[in-house]
Design a protein around this motif. Structure first.
Motif, PDB file in Angstrom:
ATOM      1  N   ASN A  97      -1.946   2.993  -5.180  1.00  0.00           N
ATOM      2  CA  ASN A  97      -1.452   4.289  -4.571  1.00  0.00           C
ATOM      3  C   ASN A  97      -2.729   5.313  -4.495  1.00  0.00           C
ATOM      4  O   ASN A  97      -2.716   5.900  -5.372  1.00  0.00           O
ATOM      5  CB  ASN A  97      -0.356   4.822  -5.850  1.00  0.00           C
ATOM      6  N   PRO A  98      -3.304   5.697  -3.394  1.00  0.00           N
ATOM      7  CA  PRO A  98      -4.590   6.398  -2.901  1.00  0.00           C
ATOM      8  C   PRO A  98      -4.083   7.548  -2.665  1.00  0.00           C
ATOM      9  O   PRO A  98      -2.662   7.550  -2.128  1.00  0.00           O
ATOM     10  CB  PRO A  98      -5.274   5.341  -1.740  1.00  0.00           C
TER      11      PRO A  98
ATOM     12  N   LEU B 195      -0.458   1.447  -8.718  1.00  0.00           N
ATOM     13  CA  LEU B 195      -1.950   1.256 -10.082  1.00  0.00           C
ATOM     14  C   LEU B 195      -2.463   2.924  -8.439  1.00  0.00           C
ATOM     15  O   LEU B 195      -2.730   2.452  -7.174  1.00  0.00           O
ATOM     16  CB  LEU B 195      -2.657   0.218  -9.350  1.00  0.00           C
ATOM     17  N   PRO B 196      -2.843   4.733  -9.352  1.00  0.00           N
ATOM     18  CA  PRO B 196      -3.817   4.840  -8.620  1.00  0.00           C
ATOM     19  C   PRO B 196      -5.111   4.000  -8.300  1.00  0.00           C
ATOM     20  O   PRO B 196      -5.444   4.282  -9.020  1.00  0.00           O
ATOM     21  CB  PRO B 196      -3.348   6.439  -9.726  1.00  0.00           C
TER      22      PRO B 196
ATOM     23  N   ILE C 140       1.088  -1.178  -0.359  1.00  0.00           N
ATOM     24  CA  ILE C 140       0.039  -0.025   0.206  1.00  0.00           C
ATOM     25  C   ILE C 140       0.902   0.883  -0.065  1.00  0.00           C
ATOM     26  O   ILE C 140       1.607   1.653   1.161  1.00  0.00           O
ATOM     27  CB  ILE C 140      -1.196  -0.182   1.392  1.00  0.00           C
ATOM     28  N   SER C 141       0.758   1.915  -1.281  1.00  0.00           N
ATOM     29  CA  SER C 141       1.479   2.854  -1.699  1.00  0.00           C
ATOM     30  C   SER C 141       0.771   4.411  -1.291  1.00  0.00           C
ATOM     31  O   SER C 141       0.024   3.956  -0.423  1.00  0.00           O
ATOM     32  CB  SER C 141       2.610   3.240  -2.057  1.00  0.00           C
ATOM     33  N   SER C 142       1.109   5.129  -1.797  1.00  0.00           N
ATOM     34  CA  SER C 142       0.227   6.547  -1.436  1.00  0.00           C
ATOM     35  C   SER C 142       0.618   7.242  -2.974  1.00  0.00           C
ATOM     36  O   SER C 142       1.154   7.443  -3.811  1.00  0.00           O
ATOM     37  CB  SER C 142       0.505   7.491  -0.781  1.00  0.00           C
ATOM     38  N   GLN C 143      -0.548   8.423  -3.361  1.00  0.00           N
ATOM     39  CA  GLN C 143      -0.298   9.141  -4.028  1.00  0.00           C
ATOM     40  C   GLN C 143       1.025   9.929  -3.934  1.00  0.00           C
ATOM     41  O   GLN C 143       1.378  10.324  -5.248  1.00  0.00           O
ATOM     42  CB  GLN C 143      -1.386  10.201  -4.595  1.00  0.00           C
ATOM     43  N   ALA C 144       1.019  10.388  -2.926  1.00  0.00           N
ATOM     44  CA  ALA C 144       2.130  11.235  -2.025  1.00  0.00           C
ATOM     45  C   ALA C 144       3.920  10.454  -3.313  1.00  0.00           C
ATOM     46  O   ALA C 144       4.691  11.346  -3.195  1.00  0.00           O
ATOM     47  CB  ALA C 144       2.390  11.067  -0.479  1.00  0.00           C
ATOM     48  N   SER C 145       3.255   9.718  -3.939  1.00  0.00           N
ATOM     49  CA  SER C 145       4.937   9.184  -4.089  1.00  0.00           C
ATOM     50  C   SER C 145       5.495  10.069  -5.785  1.00  0.00           C
ATOM     51  O   SER C 145       5.938   9.880  -5.824  1.00  0.00           O
ATOM     52  CB  SER C 145       4.785   7.420  -4.384  1.00  0.00           C
ATOM     53  N   LYS C 146       4.204   9.956  -6.110  1.00  0.00           N
ATOM     54  CA  LYS C 146       4.489  10.789  -7.304  1.00  0.00           C
ATOM     55  C   LYS C 146       3.646  12.112  -7.481  1.00  0.00           C
ATOM     56  O   LYS C 146       4.476  12.409  -8.916  1.00  0.00           O
ATOM     57  CB  LYS C 146       2.783  10.166  -8.435  1.00  0.00           C
TER      58      LYS C 146
END
Length: 245
Positions: free
Chosen positions: A178-179, A236-237, A134-140
């Motif tokens: 990436n939520p 996956l966003p 579980i990542s995040s939109q904050a990585s992008k």
């Protein structure tokens, strides 16, 4: 599309509340044997009181050696969800070494640690398993006061890609989601329930709203299932179009 995990054993970290709890419950509903791991025993006990057949384990995953011992003792898994994370929000010029170390110990180092143990047993048992981080939109995208958190999730994305490459020959798929903001307790601690801050973020999301826990859960369930058998190494966003603008 019907998805079943009957007979599958799955480890979910950070499963005491929020997204992790939602993932554990939905996988349980789909027939999986769930081991829910969290640092906070009381959260796990609340989960187990509602779903008695879910096994619970409490450990602070920032402790590398203790976590290795605990996860080793749990045996073989068919799938893993690395959901546990922390968010320490500080302005870039005020970021501290201790905040950096705490964040990376949980958000990156613990994922490496737990995934190594689970994946080795998958390889030994010739299990065509699946791992979702579980990542995040904050990585992008740059988010104010998220320097350390964003860096940790960027590292998690990179780790996911390398895991996918190296574990692929063993039939093990590795992906991450990436939520955008999901109003869990952690998101509230990060200030996203502040009306002005929330309004500003929503204005950048084409769908005009924050995400729901169920919307992350559904994507994770799909990526763990055989319905996504040719998908590995993706980020996956789940962001309502935030990263498209």
């Amino acid at each position: 599309m019907e998805i079943s995990f009957k007979g599958k054993r799955i480890l979910v970290t950070g499963a005491g509340q929020g997204i992790g709890r939602g993932i554990a419950v939905e996988l349980w509903r789909a027939g999986a044997n769930i081991v829910a791991l969290s640092r906070t025993r009381s959260h796990l006990e609340t989960l187990q009181s509602e779903y008695p057949s879910i096994d619970i384990v409490d450990v602070d995953i920032a402790d590398w050696q203790k976590t290795r011992e605990v996860v080793e003792s749990l045996g073989h898994f068919d799938a893993l969800v690395n959901n546990a994370a922390i968010a320490i929000c500080e302005p870039f010029l005020e970021c501290s070494a201790s905040s950096f170390d705490k964040t990376f110990d949980v958000n990156v180092k613990a994922v490496l640690n737990i995934s190594q143990i689970v994946a080795r047993k998958m390889v030994e048992n010739k299990t065509a398993g699946a791992i979702v981080n579980i990542s995040s939109q904050a990585s992008k995208a740059a988010l104010k006061d998220h320097a350390i958190y964003s860096a940790s999730k960027g590292a998690l994305d990179a780790l996911t890609r390398v895991m996918a490459m190296e574990l692929g020959p063993h039939g093990i798929r590795v992906n991450c989601v990436n939520p955008t903001v999901i109003l869990t307790e952690m998101a509230k601690a990060g200030g996203w329930n502040d009306p002005e801050r929330g309004k500003d973020m929503k204005s950048k999301i084409p769908l005009g709203r924050f995400g729901e826990v169920s919307e992350v859960v559904n994507a994770v369930v799909f990526l763990l299932s055989e319905k996504s058998s040719m998908i590995t190494g993706v980020e996956l966003p789940i962001d309502g179009g935030f990263l498209a603008t």
